[in-house]
Design an enzyme around this catalytic site. Sequence first.
Site, PDB file in Angstrom:
ATOM      1  N   CYS A   1       0.886  -1.284   0.175  1.00  6.79           N
ATOM      2  CA  CYS A   1      -0.054   0.120  -0.019  1.00  6.79           C
ATOM      3  C   CYS A   1       0.875   1.241   0.047  1.00  6.79           C
ATOM      4  O   CYS A   1       0.251   2.483  -0.255  1.00  6.79           O
ATOM      5  CB  CYS A   1      -0.997  -0.171   1.354  1.00  6.79           C
TER       6      CYS A   1
ATOM      7  N   HIS B   1      -3.435   6.689   2.259  1.00  8.39           N
ATOM      8  CA  HIS B   1      -3.863   5.494   1.789  1.00  8.39           C
ATOM      9  C   HIS B   1      -5.163   5.179   2.295  1.00  8.39           C
ATOM     10  O   HIS B   1      -5.512   5.439   3.604  1.00  8.39           O
ATOM     11  CB  HIS B   1      -2.902   4.463   2.031  1.00  8.39           C
TER      12      HIS B   1
ATOM     13  N   ASN C   1     -10.218  -0.393  -0.176  1.00  7.48           N
ATOM     14  CA  ASN C   1      -8.800  -0.425  -0.001  1.00  7.48           C
ATOM     15  C   ASN C   1      -8.136  -0.930  -1.273  1.00  7.48           C
ATOM     16  O   ASN C   1      -8.438  -2.256  -1.486  1.00  7.48           O
ATOM     17  CB  ASN C   1      -8.472  -1.213   1.290  1.00  7.48           C
TER      18      ASN C   1
END
Length: 332
Positions: free
Chosen positions: A112, A259, A289
């Site tokens: 990420c 993020h 996500n």
Amino acid sequence: MSGINIVSTGGYAPLLAVTNDDMSRIVDTNDEWIRTRTGISQRRMSNCEPTWYMGAMASKQAIERAGIDPKEIGLIISSTITNDFVTPSAACLIQRETGAVNAAAFDLGAACSGFVYAVDTACRFLATDDSLKYVLISANENLSYITNFTDRSSCVLFGDGAAAVILEKSDKLFTSWLGADGTGAKFLYAKNEYAHSPFTTEEHFTVDDQTDPEVKHRLLVQDGKEVYKFATKALPTAAKNAADKIGLDINDIDLFIPHQANIRIIETAAKNLGVSMDKFFTNIDMHGNTSSASIPIALNEAAEKGVLKRGMKVCLVGFGAGLTLGAAIIEY
Ligand code: ACO
């Protein structure tokens, strides 16, 4: 280090939208639990679009918006943990699709945090190679390739998508900081499956690699509580460390694009950093996500909506598997 200019952004979201109610038909969950614990209402999911294809679509849009000839791109960095192939890289396939025939191309894997790692890397290439005019970064993720759709505590979190940026050298403000903690590898991982040579005599590599030897599949395994604890500290640590490198006050940053892991992580981290949530751009509700694609997807959306304006100081901050963390502060 000299700075960069984000010439343009582009994005690609798969058409298939999977709502929380859709998720409740495959695991024991419900819309209320997912929304209150994560902030997610729906996620986009690849309907067989390959990772490289999503990256190529986002990249083409960024190239078109930049108004440049793809032949002027000297480097393509593709950030992904879900490449379609062991080899070739997604970057090479994006090069093929975009006609960036003069570009070197490689993939970068930092989960990420991958987009922030790629921005830092691109900046260093641009600073040290005068012949390099434009760098294309494409972050492309098909998390549905590695999602365990029988694990309700993780499968509701993830989505698929891609976004890209064209970067050029500039003397605008820039600072970045990257970090990693491999002792936390066991909290979030997906194993690879490989063939064994006919000469292999052992069933496992004998060094304890911390991950669970009983896990035979290549799907994501997550300790949600440990990841949560790490993430709420990682965001402020990375942002502060990047700002401190040039003596920048964190309060002078106009917009944070973190993020998009979980809205509660972002809210807690913002509090830990002492910055109002008003300065944080989030779109996790509609995308979930998407690992390394989440920051550029949000960046692209913030630019399209006019939330992100030229001249603003923007902090891109990532944290994820590895464990990895990093921040890049850029003048847009
Ligand atoms: N639907 C309904 N109930 C659920 C679900 C679900 N989807 N998932 C878990 N539960 C249940 C659990 O079984 C548990 O039930 P029990 O009390 O009967 O045992 C209960 O809900 C509470 O579970 P917790 O794990 O305590 O829930 P928590 O509030 O910690 O939230 C979550 C879980 C959302 C996974 C949280 O830990 C989290 O967000 N962690 C970070 C994970 C993350 O962001 N990962 C992304 C990858 S890494 C990155 O991007 C940084």
